[in-house]
Scaffold this motif. Sequence first.
Motif, PDB file in Angstrom:
ATOM      1  N   SER A 107       3.196  -5.890   7.527  1.00  0.00           N
ATOM      2  CA  SER A 107       2.019  -4.899   8.259  1.00  0.00           C
ATOM      3  C   SER A 107       2.518  -3.627   8.031  1.00  0.00           C
ATOM      4  CB  SER A 107       2.144  -5.619   9.646  1.00  0.00           C
ATOM      5  OG  SER A 107       1.557  -6.856   9.708  1.00  0.00           O
ATOM      6  N   ILE A 108       1.405  -2.588   8.558  1.00  0.00           N
ATOM      7  CA  ILE A 108       1.671  -1.350   8.442  1.00  0.00           C
ATOM      8  C   ILE A 108       1.027  -0.790   9.560  1.00  0.00           C
ATOM      9  CG2 ILE A 108       1.645   0.522   6.961  1.00  0.00           C
ATOM     10  CD1 ILE A 108       2.884  -0.401   4.824  1.00  0.00           C
ATOM     11  N   THR A 109       1.466   0.164  10.189  1.00  0.00           N
ATOM     12  CA  THR A 109       0.742   0.624  11.100  1.00  0.00           C
ATOM     13  C   THR A 109       0.573   2.162  10.691  1.00  0.00           C
ATOM     14  OG1 THR A 109       1.857  -0.708  12.802  1.00  0.00           O
ATOM     15  CG2 THR A 109       0.579   1.494  13.504  1.00  0.00           C
ATOM     16  N   PRO A 110      -0.863   2.567  10.629  1.00  0.00           N
ATOM     17  CA  PRO A 110      -0.929   3.963  10.440  1.00  0.00           C
ATOM     18  C   PRO A 110      -0.227   5.107  10.978  1.00  0.00           C
ATOM     19  CG  PRO A 110      -3.149   2.806  10.597  1.00  0.00           C
ATOM     20  CD  PRO A 110      -2.112   1.929  11.093  1.00  0.00           C
ATOM     21  N   ASN A 114       0.276   5.032  16.876  1.00  0.00           N
ATOM     22  CA  ASN A 114       1.390   4.288  17.087  1.00  0.00           C
ATOM     23  C   ASN A 114       1.390   2.984  17.661  1.00  0.00           C
ATOM     24  OD1 ASN A 114       3.145   6.295  15.538  1.00  0.00           O
ATOM     25  ND2 ASN A 114       3.539   7.200  17.426  1.00  0.00           N
ATOM     26  N   ASP A 115       0.236   2.822  18.764  1.00  0.00           N
ATOM     27  CA  ASP A 115       0.007   1.923  19.455  1.00  0.00           C
ATOM     28  C   ASP A 115      -1.308   1.155  19.123  1.00  0.00           C
ATOM     29  OD1 ASP A 115      -1.753   3.442  20.675  1.00  0.00           O
ATOM     30  OD2 ASP A 115      -1.074   3.559  22.567  1.00  0.00           O
ATOM     31  N   GLN A 116      -1.927   1.530  18.200  1.00  0.00           N
ATOM     32  CA  GLN A 116      -3.032   0.836  17.826  1.00  0.00           C
ATOM     33  C   GLN A 116      -4.273   0.850  18.976  1.00  0.00           C
ATOM     34  OE1 GLN A 116      -4.027  -0.005  14.455  1.00  0.00           O
ATOM     35  NE2 GLN A 116      -2.015   1.286  14.433  1.00  0.00           N
ATOM     36  N   SER A 120      -7.901   2.259  15.711  1.00  0.00           N
ATOM     37  CA  SER A 120      -7.264   2.653  14.347  1.00  0.00           C
ATOM     38  C   SER A 120      -7.133   1.315  13.555  1.00  0.00           C
ATOM     39  CB  SER A 120      -6.365   3.437  14.134  1.00  0.00           C
ATOM     40  OG  SER A 120      -6.653   4.491  14.636  1.00  0.00           O
ATOM     41  N   LYS A 122      -5.311  -1.408  11.358  1.00  0.00           N
ATOM     42  CA  LYS A 122      -3.914  -1.706  10.833  1.00  0.00           C
ATOM     43  C   LYS A 122      -4.116  -2.208   9.433  1.00  0.00           C
ATOM     44  CE  LYS A 122      -1.692  -3.677  15.120  1.00  0.00           C
ATOM     45  NZ  LYS A 122      -1.057  -4.756  15.500  1.00  0.00           N
ATOM     46  N   HIS A 123      -3.187  -1.977   8.649  1.00  0.00           N
ATOM     47  CA  HIS A 123      -3.216  -2.460   7.213  1.00  0.00           C
ATOM     48  C   HIS A 123      -1.960  -3.343   6.944  1.00  0.00           C
ATOM     49  CE1 HIS A 123      -5.248   1.662   7.367  1.00  0.00           C
ATOM     50  NE2 HIS A 123      -6.077   0.992   6.424  1.00  0.00           N
ATOM     51  N   LYS A 124      -2.224  -4.153   5.865  1.00  0.00           N
ATOM     52  CA  LYS A 124      -1.441  -5.041   5.340  1.00  0.00           C
ATOM     53  C   LYS A 124      -1.041  -4.406   3.775  1.00  0.00           C
ATOM     54  CE  LYS A 124      -1.479  -8.944   7.940  1.00  0.00           C
ATOM     55  NZ  LYS A 124      -0.279  -9.667   8.366  1.00  0.00           N
TER      56      LYS A 124
END
Length: 169
Positions: A107-110, A114-116, A120, A122-124
Amino acid sequence: VYEAGKFSRERVFAVDGMAVTAEIWNAAHDYHRQMLSASIRAVQGNGIIEGLHVYAATPANPQSIHIDPGVAVDNLGRIIVNPELLTHNLRDQIGLVYLILMADEESITPSRANDQSDGSPKHKRSEFFVRALTELPTEPYVELARIRRNDISLAIKNATDAEQAGAQE
């Protein structure tokens, strides 16, 4: 072996005006990923599709091997792409060493959120890693090579006969 029980028999059927929540979106894409994996396994099977040649590194790096760029499919039908030449050091591994390729998803957070909480996405990221093991793992993998190492002080060398590779080859 294809395991039909692991695949959904239901898919999302869209209708006008329906809310597309994260759960609905993920369910739809999970279904398509499962069908793609089943198709790849049925048509291609698992293993190396292209490239991923393994060979001894230079004499300056006698305990290392190189792995060429290439593509493989693990036994779950996941495509693993290695886009560049890799070098892997076998270090102090002795005995029959299996060189394997494994897929992973992280999992990668843009960085902009920071807290979504702003909605925004999320990306994997699909990742892979190479391991040199003396026992095959229980997790899905693709075997790239086997190297019988009797003496870690000797350099790894390319096999003169790939069907009958000797020690350190």
